[in-house]
Design an enzyme around this catalytic site. Structure first.
Site, PDB file in Angstrom:
ATOM      1  N   ASP A 387       0.905  -1.108   0.007  1.00  0.00           N
ATOM      2  CA  ASP A 387       0.198   0.048  -0.043  1.00  0.00           C
ATOM      3  C   ASP A 387       1.006   1.249  -0.129  1.00  0.00           C
ATOM      4  OD1 ASP A 387      -2.333   1.580   0.216  1.00  0.00           O
ATOM      5  OD2 ASP A 387      -1.846   1.754   2.284  1.00  0.00           O
ATOM      6  N   ASP A 586      -1.106  -0.574   5.776  1.00  0.00           N
ATOM      7  CA  ASP A 586      -1.363   0.222   6.961  1.00  0.00           C
ATOM      8  C   ASP A 586      -2.761   1.056   6.769  1.00  0.00           C
ATOM      9  OD1 ASP A 586      -1.375   1.856   9.376  1.00  0.00           O
ATOM     10  OD2 ASP A 586       0.133   3.447   8.340  1.00  0.00           O
ATOM     11  N   ASP A 590      -6.851  -1.231   4.180  1.00  0.00           N
ATOM     12  CA  ASP A 590      -6.096  -2.541   4.005  1.00  0.00           C
ATOM     13  C   ASP A 590      -6.597  -3.696   4.943  1.00  0.00           C
ATOM     14  OD1 ASP A 590      -4.591  -0.845   2.480  1.00  0.00           O
ATOM     15  OD2 ASP A 590      -3.276  -0.329   4.093  1.00  0.00           O
TER      16      ASP A 590
END
Length: 727
Positions: A387, A586, A590
């Site tokens: 991410d 994070d 997610d």
């Protein structure tokens, strides 16, 4: 060392050469090895107690077995023949007298295990030992009664002796691993010195609440999270953060439960309950992971369970085969050798010990492993998906511009902050911080609902209020001024994150936000590439912002503008190509994709949902540790495979030799004990893996600068863009 210290067990004065041993995580001094063993039997926990008790049994059983072997050697050399033949029955009786307590002392645990397994309707490796040794003992006992010429008490006792040696070495290996894990598992049993007025009392850490004062002396482990209110010192926070350097502490400094106070007394005000610390979370996670079985362990257990009946049958067939060609006592020895050498002790030990050591190795550097199978999965991973926000970037975004359409910047921020204070997203925190910096009070907003991957909406002053991306605005069908839309697209093309803010069915302003790249992100990606891993970027941010970050860190494969469901779909497509895939993330968005990945990895600053759905949690700011974690996972898997290959290959060759009559039972027992020793020694090599080393990054911000940026105190490069539109 001084002569006036007392032995921890017998309380006698210790001489200048004291024996020191870590018991239950505490460094203890003893006057002799006997006191050391006795103290571990009395006070040791689990593996330590088991190892010490096995050593005592070995001492007693070994004394009896050595005497049995001495007289047996006289029998084998023909010392009791001719005129001394009349002594032979009495020698056999003496051997029986020695063998019976040895059989009980050394064979008791095996008999108990076999009995409990039989009650539950299953057979394990201990059954092979019991059947073989009992056959030799019972045959020899009848030979004594019937005045036979051959007894095999030496075989029965030495087989038990060698297997007990193997179990002691296994227990010693587990105890060594347990001693290394003791600081991590002590959170639940730790006590704290609570200061109330002028009195100090020792309380279990679970009874410590927020705002209580706790005294920590030099050398003690800090039991609670909190803030220093008195004193100066340095702390070692490696067990929580993975950082090996000492951290200076003074009045106002935060301290972490589980870290060690090194050189000065501290008075700490607890910031929360003693059971809510990260140290306690690590303790619970490690305990849970250690009691679970990894996939390889479960397969090995099934193989062991299925092999026991087969080996019992093979031992019986071997004895029947040789009984037709040799005397019965020789055939019995060949059958006993088959049972002994096929005992799959090493197979059952191969995976659990390596996995436990791997979990402990990671936990000592602050990495939480929730599932033991994650280590084997991570070792087989070929693709790592990242991410962007909060993972490769600091997550401390800040508002750099406000473009409005007839609304003042203060009103826009106040309404946006009224919504975003309900969200944990990094961009939401940036907006609320920007409002606080301007001294604005967030507009009271109700009926707030988070729309993952799109934004957030609610109601204020009887009007619908939204803050989100262009997809949300299109979905709602709200009107957007052409000039404002063009400016928003221009900002997105420049790589900034853009938040549309509107109320009353119309977009009133566009907020542009920027996020700083983590200094270690590029070196981490490079290190992962050097290990043969393929990194990709999956983000819900716009393509231009994602591409800018990807180029900066060295990632080629980028997929932007993804909702949580789209991230999961993208991960599924990658799984078809790469097999096992991992996701590093994070934040709230997610959670689903971390749970869906073969290996979900969350950083320590992740939201609660991300941490709970991840199988592996890195410490705060611990992205730099990821390559080392991969190395540990690969070392654990290689150790498990090596152990299993050795154990199965060793057993197969030795079993063949035993069935052919080329292996005596005592030698077979030594072979199996040696196999277990090699598995233990191979697993313990994991303890010698180097600690992770954080490579200095040029231009890395100081902690003060980082704190300023986190609290919105840094100078924004672009100031307040669009101030001309403030009214």
């Amino acid at each position: 060392m001084t002569d006036d210290r007392l032995c921890r067990h017998c309380l006698l004065t210790i001489g200048p050469r004291a024996m020191r041993r870590t018991v239950n995580g505490e460094n203890c001094a003893f006057c002799c090895y006997g006191c050391c063993i006795a103290f571990q039997v009395r006070s040791g926990k689990s593996e330590e107690w088991e190892a010490a008790w096995l050593l005592i049994r070995l001492g007693v059983g070994g004394f009896l077995s050595m005497n049995i072997m001495l007289f047996s050697l006289l029998l084998y050399t023909g010392a009791f023949t001719g005129v001394d033949a009349r002594l032979l029955p009495w020698v056999h009786l003496l051997l029986w007298i020695f063998a019976t307590p040895a059989f009980v002392i050394l064979g008791g645990p095996f008999l108990r295990e076999t009995w409990l397994d039989g009650v539950q309707g299953r057979l394990r490796s201990s059954a092979l030992i019991v059947v073989g040794v009992s056959a030799a003992y019972i045959y020899s006992a009848f030979a004594v009664i019937e005045r036979g010429t051959h007894v095999y008490f030496d075989t029965a006792t030495m087989v038990l002796m060698l297997f007990t040696v193997g179990r002691y070495l296994e227990a010693a290996g587990r105890a060594r691993a347990a001693r290394d894990l003791e600081p991590l598992l002590a959170a639940e049993s730790e006590c704290a010195t609570v200061v109330n007025g002028g009195a100090e009392t020792r309380r279990p850490v679970r009874e410590v609440d927020a705002r209580m004062l706790v005294r920590v002396r030099p050398g003690e482990r800090i039991p609670v999270d909190g803030v220093v209110t008195e004193g100066e010192s340095h702390t070692d926070e490696a067990v929580i953060t993975g950082e090996s350097r000492q951290v200076a502490k003074s009045v106002g400094s935060p301290v972490i439960a589980g870290s060690i106070n090194l050189d000065g007394p501290l008075l700490i005000q607890s910031s929360g309950a003693g059971t809510a610390t990260r140290w306690a979370q690590i303790c619970r996670s490690v305990r849970d992971a250690l009691v679970r079985r990894s996939p390889t362990q479960r397969i090995a257990d099934r193989v062991v369970g299925a092999s026991v009946p087969v080996v019992l049958a093979l031992g019986g067939l071997t004895m029947l085969y040789w009984a037709q060609r040799l005397p019965l006592e020789r055939a019995l020895l060949f059958g006993l050798a088959v049972l002994v050498v096929a005992c799959p002790c090493a197979v059952g030990l191969a995976a659990p010990l390596a996995t436990s050591l791997g979990i402990g190795r990671l936990a000592r550097c602050g990495c939480l492993v929730r599932d033991p199978g994650v280590l084997e999965a991570l070792a087989r991973t070929r693709l790592l998906a990242f991410d962007k926000t909060g993972t490769l970037t600091s997550g401390s975004a800040h508002v750099v511009g406000i473009e409005s359409d007839g609304a003042g910047a203060d009103e826009v921020l106040a309404r946006a902050a009224g919504l975003e204070r309900y969200s944990e997203h990094g961009l939401a925190r940036a907006i609320t911080m920007a409002a606080a910096t301007r001294g604005l009070e967030p507009v009271v907003t109700g009926d707030v609902r988070i729309l993952p991957g799109r934004g957030i909406r609610g109601n204020a002053d009887g009007k619908a209020v939204v803050a989100g991306n262009s997809a949300l605005i299109s979905e709602l069908g709200w009107s957007l001024a052409p000039a404002l839309g063009e400016r928003a697209r221009s900002l997105e093309a420049s790589g900034y994150s853009v938040i549309y803010v509107g109320w009353g069915d119309r977009v009133r302003a566009v907020l542009s936000l920027d996020d700083s790249l983590l200094p270690e992100a590029r070196s981490t990606i490079a290190a992962l590439r050097s290990r043969g891993l393929h990194p990709i970027l999956l983000t819900g941010d716009v393509a231009h912002a994602a591409q800018r970050v990807a180029v900066a860190v060295g990632i080629v494969d980028v997929q932007a503008g993804l909702s949580p469901e789209a991230k999961r779909a993208a991960l599924d497509r990658q799984r078809q190509r790469y097999g096992v895939v991992a996701m590093v993330g994070d934040g709230l968005n997610d959670g689903p994709v971390l749970a869906d990945a073969d290996v979900g990895i969350a950083v320590g600053s992740a939201t609660d949902l991300a941490r709970e759905t991840a199988a592996l949690v890195l410490p705060r700011d611990g992205l730099w540790m990821l390559p080392w974690v991969v190395d540990v996972a690969r070392a654990v898997r290689m150790t498990i495979l090596t152990n299993l290959l050795w154990a199965f290959g060793y057993n197969l060759i030795a079993l063949t030799l035993a069935a052919l009559g080329l292996l005596q039972p005592v030698l077979a027992a030594a072979v199996m004990a040696g196999s277990s020793v090699l598995v233990v020694l191979n697993s313990l090599r994991l303890e010698r893996m180097p600690d992770p080393v954080r490579t200095p990054v040029p231009g890395r911000r100081s902690s003060t600068e980082t704190e300023n940026a986190r609290h919105g105190l840094g100078v924004h490069r672009f100031g307040w863009a669009g101030a001309k539109n403030d009214t």
